[in-house]
Design an enzyme around this catalytic site. Sequence first.
Site, short mmCIF file in Angstrom:
data_model
loop_
_atom_site.label_atom_id
_atom_site.label_comp_id
_atom_site.label_asym_id
_atom_site.label_seq_id
_atom_site.Cartn_x
_atom_site.Cartn_y
_atom_site.Cartn_z
N ARG A 31 20.19 30.18 -128.99
CA ARG A 31 19.66 31.17 -129.94
C ARG A 31 18.15 31.33 -129.80
O ARG A 31 17.60 32.42 -129.95
CB ARG A 31 20.04 30.78 -131.37
N ARG A 125 39.00 32.64 -121.37
CA ARG A 125 38.84 32.55 -122.83
C ARG A 125 38.85 33.94 -123.49
O ARG A 125 38.43 34.93 -122.90
CB ARG A 125 37.56 31.77 -123.15
N SER A 168 34.22 32.09 -136.94
CA SER A 168 33.59 31.72 -135.67
C SER A 168 32.12 32.13 -135.69
O SER A 168 31.79 33.30 -135.89
CB SER A 168 34.31 32.42 -134.50
N ASP A 320 33.81 21.07 -132.73
CA ASP A 320 33.50 20.51 -131.41
C ASP A 320 33.64 18.98 -131.38
O ASP A 320 33.69 18.38 -130.31
CB ASP A 320 32.07 20.89 -130.99
N ARG A 351 42.11 22.41 -125.96
CA ARG A 351 41.76 21.04 -126.34
C ARG A 351 42.86 20.33 -127.10
O ARG A 351 42.79 19.10 -127.24
CB ARG A 351 40.46 21.03 -127.16
C1 S3P Z 1 29.14 27.75 -131.18
C2 S3P Z 1 30.18 28.00 -132.03
C3 S3P Z 1 31.48 27.33 -131.94
C4 S3P Z 1 31.41 26.09 -131.08
C5 S3P Z 1 30.65 26.30 -129.81
C6 S3P Z 1 29.23 26.74 -130.11
C7 S3P Z 1 27.89 28.50 -131.36
O1 S3P Z 1 32.41 28.23 -131.39
O2 S3P Z 1 32.72 25.62 -130.79
O3 S3P Z 1 30.60 25.11 -129.06
O4 S3P Z 1 26.85 28.10 -130.81
O5 S3P Z 1 27.91 29.51 -132.07
P1 S3P Z 1 33.20 29.27 -132.34
O6 S3P Z 1 32.19 30.02 -133.09
O7 S3P Z 1 33.95 30.16 -131.42
O8 S3P Z 1 34.08 28.41 -133.18
#
Ligand code: S3P
Length: 435
Positions: A31, A125, A168, A320, A351
Amino acid sequence: MNNLKDIISKKQVNGLKGVITIPPDKSISHRSLIFGALCEGKIKISNFSFAQDCRATLEIVKALGCGVVFSDERLLILTSPKTLCAPSKTLDCGNSGTSMRLLAGLLSGYNFKSILTGDKSLSKRPMKRVIEPLSLMGAKIKSNDFKAPLEITGGKLNPIEYFSPISSAQVKSCILLAGVNTIGETTVCEKTLSRNHSERMFEYLGANIQTGHSENGFYTKIQKSKLIPKDIEIAGDISSAAFFMVMAAIVPNSEIIIKNVGINLTRTGILDVFDKMNVTYEILDKKTVSNEEVADIKVLYSPDLKGCDISGDIIPRLIDELPVIAVLAAAADGQTVVKNAQDLRNKESDRISSLACGLKKIGIDIVETDDGFIINGDKNNFLGNVELDTYFDHRLAMSFFVAGLLCKNEILIKDFNWVNTSFPEFLKLFTKISA
Ligand code: S3P
């Protein structure tokens, strides 16, 4: 950097002891570059993660016209142009879902064509979750049946009010990154709150953003905003710390302090699980850096671990960490049931099945369910004497390594260099606490 392809993990007879600093947060590092690219001017990013995933984002912001200078190992200066420019090459996200989904949102707001690609795992994915809302906003996106590569033709977008079917942070952040370049108010809503690093960073950089909760769930509203360039300091990654936290809890006589870990509430589901499972830990020296809470975490060997139920709103707060929490559950007395974690099937590997397959081979009593798994914990089940695949998945590789520390016989973990995705210094730090 860890260049070892196959490695051995074996029973740890002495306790693990020491003070370590884990790598910078991957989510915040991505970010810092993507949001930084929107801040016209120069920003200093300290404690940046140079793991492979974040390097992919770094190369992409460079291809979009940003200047990058490193002044030491973890410090970089990012200079962003007045407006991002059309890339002259394909943008390779490697193994990183965060890069692909967040950048899809950013690129949708620009009047040029770009192509985002990924490696074998990322190309499998699901991308419909971001293609759908971005198309509603007016972006033109071609894909391979809703999977990468994504060919994005962006431009002037229209604001939307979007209820995300999954909680998400990647989907939420993607829409917010499109919304920050869109005239009007863009709203994204989710049933349970996923990690909120984007909301916090937008707020920190002066965007017109508002968050709250209504009967529909958690909402974030963003208006077209000009971001103010400000230096960003990145916290340590609790998702990387989790491996060492679990090691300390399960290996007799251990005591580890992990410095400077991000403890944003949307990421600390593992600490709630520690409370339920009787892990002994302390949070020390809390402070706030760049709008994120940070602390040192001390974890001690915890002899009375017990199983617990993990489901519902906590899932996005530990998504995670579930592979290594499974190892903790296997070392605890009683049953641990994980539910509502179906999105684990869409990570760097499926996973649920890859974890169950590896842990079963070790001897652990784990049953796969549609949306999680059930583990009947018993330390005697850590048998070992197996070779395990890593399925292109850094977190599985490290979770299996942690399991190996309790096994009666050695385990061989294949393709361990996948850890470079998030944690290139993993083995070096392990050597430091096991010496
Ligand atoms: C993340 C969000 C999560 C996480 C990924 C990093 C992020 O995924 O599993 O490792 O940086 O926004 P999801 O938002 O798809 O759950």
